[in-house]
Design a protein around this motif. Structure first.
Motif, PDB file in Angstrom:
ATOM      1  N   ILE A   1      12.272  -1.341   8.642  1.00  0.00           N
ATOM      2  CA  ILE A   1      13.413  -1.722   7.805  1.00  0.00           C
ATOM      3  C   ILE A   1      13.338  -0.999   6.464  1.00  0.00           C
ATOM      4  N   GLY A   2      12.131  -0.893   5.909  1.00  0.00           N
ATOM      5  CA  GLY A   2      11.969  -0.164   4.652  1.00  0.00           C
ATOM      6  C   GLY A   2      12.347   1.299   4.779  1.00  0.00           C
ATOM      7  N   ARG A   3      12.073   1.887   5.958  1.00  0.00           N
ATOM      8  CA  ARG A   3      12.452   3.295   6.176  1.00  0.00           C
ATOM      9  C   ARG A   3      13.965   3.456   6.199  1.00  0.00           C
ATOM     10  N   VAL A   4      14.670   2.579   6.915  1.00  0.00           N
ATOM     11  CA  VAL A   4      16.119   2.706   7.049  1.00  0.00           C
ATOM     12  C   VAL A   4      16.830   2.326   5.752  1.00  0.00           C
ATOM     13  N   GLU A   5      16.325   1.308   5.061  1.00  0.00           N
ATOM     14  CA  GLU A   5      17.020   0.813   3.882  1.00  0.00           C
ATOM     15  C   GLU A   5      16.834   1.699   2.643  1.00  0.00           C
ATOM     16  N   SER A   6      15.665   2.313   2.496  1.00  0.00           N
ATOM     17  CA  SER A   6      15.456   3.078   1.254  1.00  0.00           C
ATOM     18  C   SER A   6      14.462   4.221   1.390  1.00  0.00           C
ATOM     19  N   ASN A   7      14.079   4.582   2.643  1.00  0.00           N
ATOM     20  CA  ASN A   7      13.022   5.579   2.835  1.00  0.00           C
ATOM     21  C   ASN A   7      11.774   5.179   2.061  1.00  0.00           C
ATOM     22  N   HIS A   8      11.405   3.909   2.228  1.00  0.00           N
ATOM     23  CA  HIS A   8      10.204   3.347   1.612  1.00  0.00           C
ATOM     24  C   HIS A   8      10.227   3.454   0.080  1.00  0.00           C
ATOM     25  N   GLY A   9      11.380   3.126  -0.503  1.00  0.00           N
ATOM     26  CA  GLY A   9      11.471   3.108  -1.959  1.00  0.00           C
ATOM     27  C   GLY A   9      11.749   4.442  -2.604  1.00  0.00           C
ATOM     28  N   ARG A  10      12.142   5.455  -1.813  1.00  0.00           N
ATOM     29  CA  ARG A  10      12.350   6.792  -2.362  1.00  0.00           C
ATOM     30  C   ARG A  10      13.809   7.235  -2.344  1.00  0.00           C
ATOM     31  N   PHE A  11      14.718   6.324  -1.988  1.00  0.00           N
ATOM     32  CA  PHE A  11      16.132   6.670  -1.937  1.00  0.00           C
ATOM     33  C   PHE A  11      16.681   6.963  -3.330  1.00  0.00           C
TER      34      PHE A  11
ATOM     35  N   PRO B   1      13.745   4.849 -10.875  1.00  0.00           N
ATOM     36  CA  PRO B   1      14.329   3.970 -11.910  1.00  0.00           C
ATOM     37  C   PRO B   1      15.004   2.717 -11.371  1.00  0.00           C
ATOM     38  N   GLY B   2      15.189   2.603 -10.058  1.00  0.00           N
ATOM     39  CA  GLY B   2      15.817   1.426  -9.470  1.00  0.00           C
ATOM     40  C   GLY B   2      16.750   1.841  -8.346  1.00  0.00           C
ATOM     41  N   ILE B   3      16.764   1.058  -7.267  1.00  0.00           N
ATOM     42  CA  ILE B   3      17.561   1.401  -6.092  1.00  0.00           C
ATOM     43  C   ILE B   3      18.757   0.462  -5.998  1.00  0.00           C
ATOM     44  N   TYR B   4      19.955   1.036  -5.936  1.00  0.00           N
ATOM     45  CA  TYR B   4      21.191   0.256  -5.865  1.00  0.00           C
ATOM     46  C   TYR B   4      22.080   0.835  -4.772  1.00  0.00           C
TER      47      TYR B   4
ATOM     48  N   GLY C   1      17.105  -2.813  -4.524  1.00  0.00           N
ATOM     49  CA  GLY C   1      15.693  -2.705  -4.206  1.00  0.00           C
ATOM     50  C   GLY C   1      15.366  -1.964  -2.930  1.00  0.00           C
ATOM     51  N   PRO C   2      14.057  -1.767  -2.657  1.00  0.00           N
ATOM     52  CA  PRO C   2      13.601  -0.998  -1.491  1.00  0.00           C
ATOM     53  C   PRO C   2      14.050  -1.569  -0.150  1.00  0.00           C
ATOM     54  N   MET C   3      14.237  -2.897  -0.082  1.00  0.00           N
ATOM     55  CA  MET C   3      14.673  -3.514   1.167  1.00  0.00           C
ATOM     56  C   MET C   3      16.150  -3.874   1.134  1.00  0.00           C
ATOM     57  N   GLN C   4      16.851  -3.478   0.062  1.00  0.00           N
ATOM     58  CA  GLN C   4      18.301  -3.577  -0.062  1.00  0.00           C
ATOM     59  C   GLN C   4      18.857  -4.981   0.216  1.00  0.00           C
ATOM     60  N   PHE C   5      18.442  -5.936  -0.601  1.00  0.00           N
ATOM     61  CA  PHE C   5      18.961  -7.294  -0.513  1.00  0.00           C
ATOM     62  C   PHE C   5      20.238  -7.439  -1.337  1.00  0.00           C
ATOM     63  N   ILE C   6      21.261  -8.072  -0.748  1.00  0.00           N
ATOM     64  CA  ILE C   6      22.431  -8.466  -1.523  1.00  0.00           C
ATOM     65  C   ILE C   6      21.985  -9.582  -2.459  1.00  0.00           C
TER      66      ILE C   6
END
Length: 457
Positions: A127-137, A150-153, A185-190
């Protein structure tokens, strides 16, 4: 108790497990202990903080963590990138150390809080890979503490372009938008879902969706909510589908989890770009990042400096000077080569049973002597090179294998493990080494929990 913490009271929540402070966790666990329940249990029992608790809802959370966005299966996957391309590129993409620890810890804590869920770390990682490439999106990276900077949105959920329309639920506190919501965030929570399920995953008193420790633990709680048993295929699909109401999303997540279970991953520094380049680039030297520079990599076992040993064609050994060229395999021209006239060549004479059997000292002209096999003494034991390889080539192969193994915390390989790796390097190159190490990680039990269940089948 920190503000906002839930307690396991009433009928709404089940199973409680105290959390290990992240500093203690970092020292208690390594990559090689990821799926070892015995180590996880021992570490939990010896390091309970008593302050922060993880609770799992008795009823499944129906509200999605994130929503589908037209044109892409998830923010961490490039638009137009096919599922098979994503899966085939997992090993080169790598998982940052901070994310890997967060995923591992989520599994270990949930194994205590809800053992019937059978949550594998590889599912959280997928899930972390699909949602944010492990925090690197979006040009982000994870700090050593696990914060996405700086933050994932995600995109503004204003209904435009086919996206869902979700009016603001957090006053812009989490997503910076006071009119509409955005996944964070890295797991893209609403924000609305985060408010319901967010967990303080590292015990610092703050529930921050931009912190991979909090986000990964919250994902684990979300997936295990209800009576989910993730070793059951239908429960697995239902849990991921609740997370994001898209079957395409669920299919890709489960495929990635299967690939991770099979060893298609590697730990990389937190400052890596995630595009296949395993160097931190201009982030090297930033004290808030953990880049994979040479000086920061785990150290391989030092090679010895004593005189190397060469094995000759008769199986004997003798010391040799590394500066001296290897001996020639040709015989002196003045050595007799004819066999006794009473025995026609190339038949070897039948030994006399009344006399001791002696090995012929002169091979036939048609049988060249075997090439000497270079050997090298290491801390793991004696390593033997392939036929025809030089001592320098053997040393290069051994050093490479030790370095690659150390990257996944196998700092003390056995003689057999190191020998297989060296042989693979000399016969198949770096790709062969990658396969040997993946097989080794699987044999060590690193992927045991998931590998024995539906995702590893």
């Amino acid at each position: 108790m920190a503000k906002g913490k839930r307690r396991a009271t009433g009928s709404g929540w089940r199973q409680v497990a105290p959390l290990i402070p992240v500093a203690l966790f970092a020292s208690a666990f390594t990559v090689s202990a990821t799926d070892n329940p015995a180590i996880a249990t021992a570490s939990l029992e010896s390091g309970l903080s008593g302050n922060t608790r993880v609770v799992v809802p008795k009823l499944p959370i129906a509200q999605p963590a994130n929503v589908p966005v037209p044109g892409t299966v998830g923010p961490g996957v490039d638009p137009g990138e096919q599922p098979n391309q994503v899966v085939s590129g997992l090993s080169g993409n790598g998982i940052p150390n901070a994310a890997l620890k967060a995923y591992s810890r989520a599994q270990q804590v949930l194994a205590q809080a809800d053992p019937g869920c059978h949550l594998p770390w590889t599912l959280v990682a997928a899930i972390g890979r699909v949602e944010s490439n492990h925090g690197r999106f979006g040009g982000n990276h994870l700090t050593v503490a696990g914060k996405a900077v700086p933050g994932i949105y995600g995109p503004r959920l204003d209904g435009a372009g086919g996206t869902a329309k979700i009016l603001d639920t957090d006053g812009g506190v989490l997503d910076g938008d006071s009119v509409y919501d955005r996944a964070v965030g890295p797991m893209q929570f609403i924000p609305g879902t985060w408010r319901a399920v967010g967990v303080d995953g590292d015990g610092d008193g703050v529930k921050d969706p931009q912190d991979i420790n909090d986000a990964a633990m919250s994902t684990a709680v979300y997936l295990c909510s209800g009576k989910a048993d993730l070793s059951n295929p239908s429960d697995l699909n239902a849990a991921v589908l609740r997370y994001n109401h898209s079957q395409q999303y669920a299919d890709l997540v489960i495929s990635i989890a299967k690939a991770y279970a099979g060893g298609s991953w590697m730990a990389v520094g937190n400052g890596t770009t995630g595009d296949g380049d395993l160097k931190a680039g201009d982030q090297i030297g930033d004290q808030t990042i953990d880049p994979p520079s040479d000086k920061d990599l785990p150290k391989a076992i030092d090679l010895p400096t004593p005189t190397p040993i060469i094995t000759d064609e008769r199986g004997g050994t003798r010391p040799t000077d590394p500066s001296t060229p290897p001996p020639t395999t040709e015989r002196p021209t003045d050595r007799p080569t004819d066999r006794p006239t009473s025995t026609p060549p190339p038949v070897i004479p039948t030994p006399d049973p009344t006399k001791p059997t002696a090995r012929p000292t002169t091979p036939t002209k048609t049988t060249p002597p075997a090439a000497g096999l270079a050997t090298l003494k290491t801390a793991a034991g004696l390593i033997v090179g392939t036929v025809g390889s030089t001592l320098q080539e053997l040393q290069t192969a051994t050093t490479y294998c030790q370095t690659q193994m150390a990257k996944v915390t196998i700092t003390k390989p056995t003689q057999d493990q190191l020998q297989k790796c060296v042989t693979a390097y000399q016969t198949g190159g770096t790709k062969a080494v990658d396969q040997v190490i993946r097989n080794l990680l699987s044999l060590l039990g690193l992927l045991g929990v998931l590998g024995g269940g539906v995702l590893g089948s």
